[in-house]
Design an enzyme around this catalytic site. Structure first.
Site, PDB file in Angstrom:
ATOM      1  N   LYS A 133       0.830  -1.214   0.000  1.00  0.00           N
ATOM      2  CA  LYS A 133       0.000   0.000   0.000  1.00  0.00           C
ATOM      3  C   LYS A 133       0.856   1.251   0.000  1.00  0.00           C
ATOM      4  O   LYS A 133       0.473   2.261  -0.579  1.00  0.00           O
ATOM      5  CB  LYS A 133      -0.954   0.002   1.201  1.00  0.00           C
ATOM      6  CG  LYS A 133      -2.126  -0.940   1.004  1.00  0.00           C
ATOM      7  CD  LYS A 133      -3.299  -0.549   1.892  1.00  0.00           C
ATOM      8  CE  LYS A 133      -4.494  -1.420   1.605  1.00  0.00           C
ATOM      9  NZ  LYS A 133      -5.565  -1.258   2.596  1.00  0.00           N
ATOM     10  N   LYS A 153      -3.700 -11.024  -6.789  1.00  0.00           N
ATOM     11  CA  LYS A 153      -4.946 -11.209  -6.039  1.00  0.00           C
ATOM     12  C   LYS A 153      -6.068 -10.365  -6.667  1.00  0.00           C
ATOM     13  O   LYS A 153      -5.811  -9.250  -7.113  1.00  0.00           O
ATOM     14  CB  LYS A 153      -4.652 -10.755  -4.603  1.00  0.00           C
ATOM     15  CG  LYS A 153      -5.807 -10.645  -3.691  1.00  0.00           C
ATOM     16  CD  LYS A 153      -5.356 -10.126  -2.334  1.00  0.00           C
ATOM     17  CE  LYS A 153      -5.566  -8.629  -2.238  1.00  0.00           C
ATOM     18  NZ  LYS A 153      -5.617  -8.100  -0.874  1.00  0.00           N
ATOM     19  N   LYS A 189     -10.402  -4.790  -5.697  1.00  0.00           N
ATOM     20  CA  LYS A 189     -11.242  -3.750  -6.274  1.00  0.00           C
ATOM     21  C   LYS A 189     -10.413  -2.595  -6.814  1.00  0.00           C
ATOM     22  O   LYS A 189     -10.841  -1.873  -7.704  1.00  0.00           O
ATOM     23  CB  LYS A 189     -12.221  -3.235  -5.221  1.00  0.00           C
ATOM     24  CG  LYS A 189     -13.270  -2.415  -5.882  1.00  0.00           C
ATOM     25  CD  LYS A 189     -14.437  -2.074  -5.035  1.00  0.00           C
ATOM     26  CE  LYS A 189     -15.300  -1.118  -5.836  1.00  0.00           C
ATOM     27  NZ  LYS A 189     -15.612   0.090  -5.102  1.00  0.00           N
TER      28      LYS A 189
END
Ligand code: TYM
Length: 335
Positions: free
Chosen positions: A117, A199, A202
């Protein structure tokens, strides 16, 4: 929910990222409902975790309500489980502070989600993003949860929660239960339909990579028909066939068929037929969720009643934990 029986306690949470992905659904939420009879279950929409990346306030509010309605639509019964919104229970944040004092900088630096992130949001590597796993540990430990149903990507955070709990117990005497991960055998890691090495998420830039559980039937089928596979024409699960393996896993998760049965079903047929069948099976499986969701999201008063009651129960349970923790670490009683 009864608070004083012998049943084991389950806690899990999900971030309010609008509608959930098929990965969230297969890896986590669809497993939550069936646990409700055997366990005391506590489920939370973790809006405080969500603000570790930039959020539009109006959108966050809307996404949180949607997420709450969606977990109910996926089978969480607010009469059987405690279902609430994380920010409605301030005890999580309070405990998080205490636990952060038993967490090392080095171990937080090793979290792969933090690394991913912070690479993705390089202009906003805030302290919350870094201490995110401590808040997650607080979510779980505040209830002394025995089991935590999650997808494979959250396993590292759960291990950290166990380490934090163990360290606290060593310093102050046995107190926290060491939570166990509860990871499904099928579908613990649903992969992107466009790049099966990644993975399903969204935040993927390619909308075809990710199936959302509120997508309509045509959209779902179209996304599956465009799924990246390989140049062979054999529906079978083996190394080197990541795209097909992922589709087989998804098909197996929604139909209950074994991988061998799926191979037999599609023997001699092309990938086109297989992809359409997976799309149809997923869309049909999700149809009742969509219908129930539409009903629930239209009834804001009912949702409010449920999440208010959920937060009250959650607060009561966690206040007891927190009072004991405060006493253990040497804080003076407030009254
Ligand atoms: P989140 O919101 O990213 O995802 C919610 C759940 O969905 C699972 N999941 C997947 N499973 C299989 N395949 C995928 N592609 C996939 N993508 C997501 C996740 O493993 C998760 O179980 N930090 C957590 C939320 C959280 C939490 C907690 C979970 C906060 N506190 C306490 C358990 C206990 C998260 O961001 O999940």
């Amino acid at each position: 929910m009864q608070e004083t029986n012998e049943k084991k306690l389950i806690f899990s949470g999900i971030q309010p990222t609008g509608t959930f992905t098929l990965g969230n659904y297969i890896g986590a939420i669809r497993n939550w409902g069936p646990l409700q009879d055997e366990y005391n279950c506590i489920y939370s929409i973790v809006d405080m975790h969500a603000i570790t990346v930039r959020q539009d306030p109006a959108k966050l509010r809307q996404n949180t309500l949607q997420a709450y309605a969606l977990i109910l639509a996926c089978g969480i019964d607010p009469k059987k489980s405690t279902a609430f919104i994380q920010s409605h229970n301030p005890n999580h944040a309070e405990l998080s502070w205490i636990l952060s004092c038993s967490t090392q900088f080095g171990e937080l630096s090793r979290m792969t989600q933090f690394k991913d992130k912070s690479a993705k949001h390089a202009d906003d590597i805030n302290a919350g993003l870094f201490t995110y796993p401590v808040l997650m540990a607080a979510d779980i430990l505040a209830y002394n949860a025995d089991l935590v149903p999650i997808g494979a990507d959250q396993k590292q955070h759960l291990e950290l929660a166990r380490n934090i709990a163990g360290r606290f117990n060593q310093k102050y005497g046995e107190f926290f239960t060491l939570p166990e991960p509860f990871i499904p055998e099928t579908g613990a890691r649903v992969m992107s339909l466009q790049d099966p090495a990644k993975k399903m998420s969204k935040s993927d830039e390619n909308p075809n990579a990710c199936v959302l559980i509120l997508d309509d039937k045509d959209t779902i089928i179209r996304k599956f028909r465009r799924a990246v596979t390989d140049s062979e024409a054999e529906v079978c699960y083996r190394e080197g066939k990541a795209g097909i393996n992922n589709l087989m896993t998804i098909y197996s998760a929604v139909t209950g068929k074994t991988l061998d049965a799926i191979t037999a079903e599609f023997a001699g047929k092309g990938y086109g037929d297989f992809k359409t069948a997976v799309g149809e099976a997923v869309a049909d499986h999700l149809e009742p969720v969509r219908t129930e969701y539409e009903k629930l999201i239209a009834d804001k008063a009912y949702l409010k009643e449920c999440y208010t009651a959920g937060a009250e129960t959650a607060f009561r349970i966690t206040r007891k934990t927190l009072s004991k923790v405060y006493r253990k670490i040497g804080f003076v009683d407030a009254r």
